[in-house]
Design an enzyme around this catalytic site. Structure first.
Site, short mmCIF file in Angstrom:
data_model
loop_
_atom_site.label_atom_id
_atom_site.label_comp_id
_atom_site.label_asym_id
_atom_site.label_seq_id
_atom_site.Cartn_x
_atom_site.Cartn_y
_atom_site.Cartn_z
N ASP A 10 -101.81 43.10 17.24
CA ASP A 10 -100.83 43.28 18.32
C ASP A 10 -99.77 44.33 18.00
OD1 ASP A 10 -99.85 41.45 16.34
OD2 ASP A 10 -98.20 40.96 17.68
N ASN A 335 -165.98 18.44 30.19
CA ASN A 335 -164.74 18.44 30.97
C ASN A 335 -164.88 17.65 32.26
OD1 ASN A 335 -163.09 19.92 29.22
ND2 ASN A 335 -163.75 21.89 30.06
N ASP A 344 -160.78 19.24 24.92
CA ASP A 344 -159.96 19.80 23.84
C ASP A 344 -160.30 19.18 22.49
OD1 ASP A 344 -158.70 21.42 25.65
OD2 ASP A 344 -156.84 20.26 25.75
N GLU A 370 -165.07 27.91 25.62
CA GLU A 370 -165.96 27.31 24.61
C GLU A 370 -166.68 28.36 23.79
OE1 GLU A 370 -168.40 27.36 28.51
OE2 GLU A 370 -166.31 27.34 27.87
#
Length: 454
Positions: A10, A335, A344, A370
């Protein structure tokens, strides 16, 4: 090494004097005269270092520093508090607010510039790590380590032959850390390569050269980034400056103040854990960039780069490279009949069986869905065919357990095999021949290995 420095004070003459000194040393200087402006400038301009006056009207330097360190945008910027006060309480308060150092007016130019150079080096390392970590985040690779970034529980190596001084350090640090003392420099150098979070070195020891030990630690690859606190006599300016030039992270002046020691140790350990965390995230990001998240095998990107290198080597007279392309038979029925979670599980188990049936030098990869590929360096077509048939038998030998063991699925695989032909071959042609082998195997009833020589 230049840098951008924000000067906050300052008192206008103080600002201009410091700006002139830094500019003469070829630093890029920004200035302001209050804490609020400093926060805005730091966020907008991202300076490399902030020299922050403590005694300012309104928001003082302590509060400004605390806010800088609380903001994720500015917390990594080193802050040096500058004040006319030399009281112990002010130093500790500044360090606890997150300041990286504390300098007293009138500033010693030699010490100031040595400290600036040291912090700039640190900032460069942090910036590089943060930039790479941000790249990983943009790719969707991120980990949460907030709970690991504490400044307590550190492993501290104290290298000091002054029994009374080292005992005082141990007594203070043992309250929240795990300190050990080493009086021999050679043994300390070996110990520093272990799991150490902070090293404290007495640079005025009688039985060893503390500065030389620091130089050795900094020059060794395993310890290059280990935080070091150097114990110095405040009156010995050349030694203090030399320690900073050698790359110590912070200075402890004798006689050592217990609370200041604790605050500086906590700061250095917290910073080390942050940089370690960033490096770990970087390693993780790099790994994820070349790894299939489901199976843990290499992905298509990694496979393409490696196959290109192997084919180029084979085309210039090196050993041949073979490729296996593997496609799980009737995977869609898994699947459709048992769900994608079961699919999975099949892919994960398939990857395990695949990886355990190839050599350590081979690269099993998942192309997607795959479909899998194995890149086999230094392998002839006949050898690749033999290995492919071993994989095929192992896949079909035992059923795949899915859905917590409730279902046992028989899985088979069709495999195409190819090997490099010579100087005119390409990775694309190699993969295409192996892929044609897969199509032929499936057309012939599946669960087969077909080698395509040309």
């Amino acid at each position: 090494m230049t840098a951008r420095i924000l000067v906050v004070d300052d008192v206008e003459p103080n600002v201009r004097l410091l700006e002139a000194k830094l500019t003469l040393e070829y630093y890029d200087v920004l200035t302001c005269q209050d804490g609020l402006t400093a926060l805005k400038l730091a966020s907008a301009e991202k300076p490399d270092i902030i020299l922050l006056d403590v005694m300012m009207p309104g928001m003082d330097g302590f509060e400004t520093c605390k806010r800088l360190k609380a903001d994720p945008e500015t917390r990594h910027i080193p802050v040096v508090l500058v004040t006319a006060l030399d009281g112990r309480e002010d130093r500790i308060k500044g360090l606890e607010a997150g300041a990286d150092d504390f300098l007293t007016k009138p500033l010693d130019d030699l010490v100031l510039f040595a400290r600036v150079r040291s912090l700039v080096r640190l900032k460069l390392i942090m910036d590089e790590l943060r930039e790479r970590e941000e790249s990983g985040r943009r790719l969707g690779v991120s980990t949460d380590g907030a709970g690991r970034l504490r400044g307590s529980g550190g492993r501290v190596l104290i290298v000091d032959d002054n029994e009374r001084q080292s005992a005082k350090i141990v007594e203070e640090l043992a309250r929240e850390h795990r300190p050990v003392v080493e009086t021999d420099a050679g043994a300390a150098l070996i110990a520093s390569k272990g799991l150490i979070d902070l090293m404290i070195v007495n640079t005025v020891a009688d039985s060893f050269d503390g500065l030389r030990l620091i130089a050795q630690v900094r020059s060794a690859e395993p310890t290059r980034h280990l935080p070091i606190l150097a114990i110095v006599d405040a009156a010995e300016r050349p030694r203090l400056v030399k320690a900073l030039e050698l790359g110590v992270n912070d200075i402890l002046s004798r006689p050592i103040d217990s609370e200041e020691l604790a605050a500086r140790a906590r700061t250095q350990i917290r910073r080390k854990r942050y940089t370690d965390f960033l490096r770990e995230k970087l390693d993780y990001s790099l790994e994820m960039a070349v790894t299939d998240a489901l199976t843990g095998l290499h992905n298509r990107r990694y496979m393409a780069g490696q196959l290109q290198a192997f084919v180029q080597r084979a085309n210039h007279g090196g050993d041949p490279v073979a490729v296996l392309v593997l496609d799980i038979d009737h995977f869609k029925s898994v699947n459709d009949g048992f769900g994608h979670d079961a699919g999975d599980e099949v892919l994960t188990e398939f990857a395990v069986r695949l990886a355990t049936n190839v050599r350590a030098v081979d690269l099993p990869c998942r192309l997607g869905g795959e479909e899998f590929v194995v890149v086999m360096p230094d392998t002839s077509l006949a050898d690749a065919h033999r290995i492919a048939d071993r994989i095929r038998r192992d896949i079909g030998l035992a059923p795949f357990r899915v859905m917590g063991g409730k279902e046992h699925l028989t899985v088979t695989v069709s495999i195409g095999v190819s090997a490099s032909l010579g100087s005119d071959d390409t990775p694309e042609a190699l993969l295409k021949r192996a892929d044609e082998g897969v199509y032929e195997a499936k057309a012939s009833g599946r669960n087969q290995v077909i080698a395509r020589a040309a």
